[in-house]
Structures are given as structure tokens and as C-alpha cells.
Write an enzyme that holds these catalytic residues in place. Structure first.
Site, mmCIF file in Angstrom:
data_model
loop_
_atom_site.group_PDB
_atom_site.id
_atom_site.type_symbol
_atom_site.label_atom_id
_atom_site.label_comp_id
_atom_site.label_asym_id
_atom_site.label_seq_id
_atom_site.Cartn_x
_atom_site.Cartn_y
_atom_site.Cartn_z
ATOM 1 N N THR A 35 0.818 -1.213 0.000
ATOM 2 C CA THR A 35 0.000 0.000 0.000
ATOM 3 C C THR A 35 0.852 1.264 0.000
ATOM 4 O OG1 THR A 35 -0.194 -0.210 2.402
ATOM 5 C CG2 THR A 35 -2.034 -1.044 1.067
ATOM 6 N N TYR A 92 12.076 -6.551 5.269
ATOM 7 C CA TYR A 92 12.090 -7.655 4.319
ATOM 8 C C TYR A 92 13.252 -7.527 3.356
ATOM 9 C CZ TYR A 92 9.912 -4.692 0.648
ATOM 10 O OH TYR A 92 9.631 -3.723 -0.280
ATOM 11 N N ASN A 172 -3.987 -8.963 -2.994
ATOM 12 C CA ASN A 172 -2.660 -9.275 -2.423
ATOM 13 C C ASN A 172 -2.701 -10.327 -1.317
ATOM 14 O OD1 ASN A 172 -1.143 -7.743 -4.120
ATOM 15 N ND2 ASN A 172 -0.753 -6.088 -2.674
ATOM 16 N N ARG A 233 -3.093 -9.516 -14.675
ATOM 17 C CA ARG A 233 -2.550 -10.820 -15.067
ATOM 18 C C ARG A 233 -1.110 -10.713 -15.555
ATOM 19 N NH1 ARG A 233 -6.311 -14.002 -18.947
ATOM 20 N NH2 ARG A 233 -6.069 -12.159 -20.284
ATOM 21 N N GLY A 234 -0.339 -9.857 -14.910
ATOM 22 C CA GLY A 234 1.072 -9.745 -15.258
ATOM 23 C C GLY A 234 1.274 -9.258 -16.677
ATOM 24 N N ALA A 235 2.011 -10.041 -17.454
ATOM 25 C CA ALA A 235 2.324 -9.660 -18.831
ATOM 26 C C ALA A 235 1.163 -9.918 -19.787
ATOM 27 C CB ALA A 235 3.559 -10.419 -19.310
ATOM 28 N N ALA A 262 6.511 -4.537 -7.059
ATOM 29 C CA ALA A 262 5.614 -3.373 -7.140
ATOM 30 C C ALA A 262 4.989 -3.187 -8.511
ATOM 31 C CB ALA A 262 6.312 -2.084 -6.706
ATOM 32 N N ASP A 265 1.355 -3.029 -7.677
ATOM 33 C CA ASP A 265 1.069 -1.843 -6.862
ATOM 34 C C ASP A 265 1.057 -0.587 -7.738
ATOM 35 O OD1 ASP A 265 1.243 -3.631 -4.728
ATOM 36 O OD2 ASP A 265 3.335 -3.136 -4.342
#
Length: 306
Positions: A35, A92, A172, A233-235, A262, A265
Site C-alpha cells: 500500500t 524484508y 494481495n 494478469r502480469g504480462a 511493485a 502496486d
């Protein structure tokens, strides 16, 4: 989306210390979190056309000081940030393979944000949240708030909807943050009836709810009554259902993927910014793809400004 001009947007969640593991074994330190990443990109996309505040809890340490300084530099409001004495933010580490896919290692169980909605200082923040035009949170937000925090979030969402605020949710789903998939499902199902825009990663929906395909996802959210559903859906192409219309928007191709951190995001930030400025869902998705295509060509969650 109809809101006051400029709209006031509150994003609820966690920012952590980020360590980027380099090929030579060194570590590059910065800050990130789903976020927070969205808040930064949303602030950049909106500029003076929106007011972006971040809602979280930090410690009173130097890392927390640096976080607040960096957010202020991005024109993100700090009035909803609690500083808890003796506490620390989470941490992280990102390890990225040759294909740009990443692995995350987390140290976050004692992070200050876990008590974001349960401290005495949270009362005025909870009271102020329903006054915003847009509230944004994610599945990670749900996990880190815990049972009591989620109950208070539900009260906020109910009050916000009564005041015609828009609720935006990014799914997420991170299994390691939940005691069980059943606990996660119950938490998600409790908030989804309040959501106006659902920004969904298809893989997360399938992992959490066992949907067989994208059509099953759309059908489920239609039954819930979600007005606007975006399937990231990504690419692959982005799929959207909004006000009875369907849209399919191709992703932008890049020659080399450096780091996918990201990507979702930033897509969500550009999509929401475009919708707040009056763009159609299809045009908003194109804006999302444009920004995400830039983000995945740079290491880390936040690319340099400009």
C-alpha cells in the site's frame, strides 16, 4: 468516479525496511510495502489533483524517521501515522533471479503496525477515516491488522460507505501471513461487500478461493455486488468488468524485466489515479500498464522520480 475536487485518499497498510539483495552480495536499503508503494505512485500520478495520506504505525527509531521524511518528500500526508515508543517497523529482503522473479524474506511479527488500530491514539484516526473520499487497503492490510484491527476496519468501511466514500481493495493474498486459508477467506469475505473497485491479481484469487478461471472470478464478484472489477494478469491482458461492460487491455511489452517488485502496486496506483481524473476503465488500465512497464525495468519497489 465522482468525488470532491481534489479528492482525499487514505491508504491503510504497512511500510517496511526493504533490503535489495544484489548480485555481488551487497544489500541496497530502501523502504517499501504494497500500500505504501501504491501511495507513492498515486501521489506522483495525481500531483495537485489529489491529497494522499498514509495510515500506519511506526516506531520512534531512525528508520521510522527516515520513512516519514521520504513520504513527506513524495507529498504524502503524515497526519494519520502513529509513532509508537520503543517499537520498530518490519523488514524484508528481496532476492531476484535471472528472470526478474523475486523471493521475499520477512521479519515483521513484532512490527508496530500490528497495533495500528488498537492503541488509544488510534481513536481519532478511526473517527477521521470515514471522512475521506477514497479508502484504499489490501489483503496484506487485513492480515497485519489482526482480528481486533479488522473489526475496527469493518466499522470504518461501514461508516465510510454511508458517507458515499469509495472503497478500493487490492487482494494481495500472502498465505504466510495467515494462520489458515479459512481465516483468510473469512476476512476477505467480510470486507468485499463494501468494495467499489476490486483490483485483483488472478493468481491470488485462485490460490485463496480456488476459482477455476477468470470468468469464475467475475461471476463471484458479480454475486457480491462489486461495481468495478479489474483482473491483473502480469504480462497478459488486463480484464475489466464495470457497469455491465467488459474491457480487455493488453500489457505493454518490455525488452528486459529487471525486477517485478511493485508491478501490481504501480498498476493499481495509475489505474486509480486515472479513474479519479475521469478516465474510462480501459484508459485507466492503459495508464496502469504504462507505469508498471517502467517499474519492472528498475530494481526495487520505487523507481526514481521523473
Amino acid at each position: 468516479m465522482n468525488t470532491r475536487n481534489p479528492p482525499r485518499i487514505a491508504l491503510i497498510g504497512e511500510c517496511m525496511i526493504e533490503l535489495q539483495h544484489r548480485a555481488d552480495g551487497s544489500l541496497q536499503q530502501s523502504f517499501g510495502g504494497d500500500t505504501l508503494n501504491t501511495a507513492v505512485y498515486l501521489s506522483r500520478e495525481l500531483g495537485e489533483q489529489g491529497v494522499v495520506d498514509y495510515v500506519t504505525a511506526l516506531g520512534d527509531d531512525s528508520f521510522s524517521d527516515a520513512m516519514c521524511q521520504s513520504w513527506a518528500a513524495e507529498n504524502i500526508g503524515l497526519g494519520m501515522v502513529q509513532r509508537l515508543p520503543g517499537r520498530l517497523p518490519g523488514l524484508y529482503c528481496i532476492q531476484t533471479d535471472a528472470a526478474g522473479e523475486r523471493r521475499f524474506l520477512y521479519w515483521r511479527n513484532e512490527a508496530a503496525v500490528r497495533d495500528c488500530f488498537t492503541t488509544p491514539a488510534a481513536a481519532p484516526i478511526l473517527a477521521a477515516l470515514p471522512e475521506y473520499d477514497v479508502l484504499y487497503f489490501s489483503g496484506i492490510t487485513l492480515a497485519i491488522l489482526g482480528v481486533q484491527g479488522r473489526e475496527r476496519l469493518l466499522e470504518v468501511l461501514s461508516q465510510a460507505r454511508k458517507r458515499n466514500a469509495r472503497i478500493v481493495f487490492d487482494n494481495n493474498y500472502r498465505p504466510r501471513l495467515w494462520a489458515s486459508v479459512e481465516e483468510a477467506r473469512a476476512a476477505y469475505r467480510s470486507v468485499l461487500p463494501f468494495v467499489d473497485i476490486a483490483l485483483l491479481t488472478v493468481d491470488d484469487e485462485q490460490a485463496l478461493f480456488d476459482y477455476v478461471d477468470c470468468e469464475a472470478v467475475f461471476t463471484a464478484y458479480e454475486q457480491i455486488g462489486t461495481p468495478e472489477v479489474v483482473l491483473k494478469r502480469g504480462a497478459e491482458t488486463c480484464l475489466i468488468r464495470c457497469a455491465g461492460e467488459s474491457f480487455e487491455v493488453p500489457a505493454q511489452k518490455v525488452e528486459r524485466v529487471v525486477d517485478t517488485t511493485a508491478a501490481g502496486d504501480s498498476f493499481s496506483a495509475a489505474y486509480l489515479a486515472a479513474r479519479l481524473k475521469g478516465a474510462s476503465p480501459a484508459d485507466a488500465a492503459e495508464a496502469g500498464h504504462r507505469l508498471a512497464s517502467r517499474v519492472i525495468q528498475v530494481p526495487g519497489a520505487l523507481i526514481p522520480r521523473g
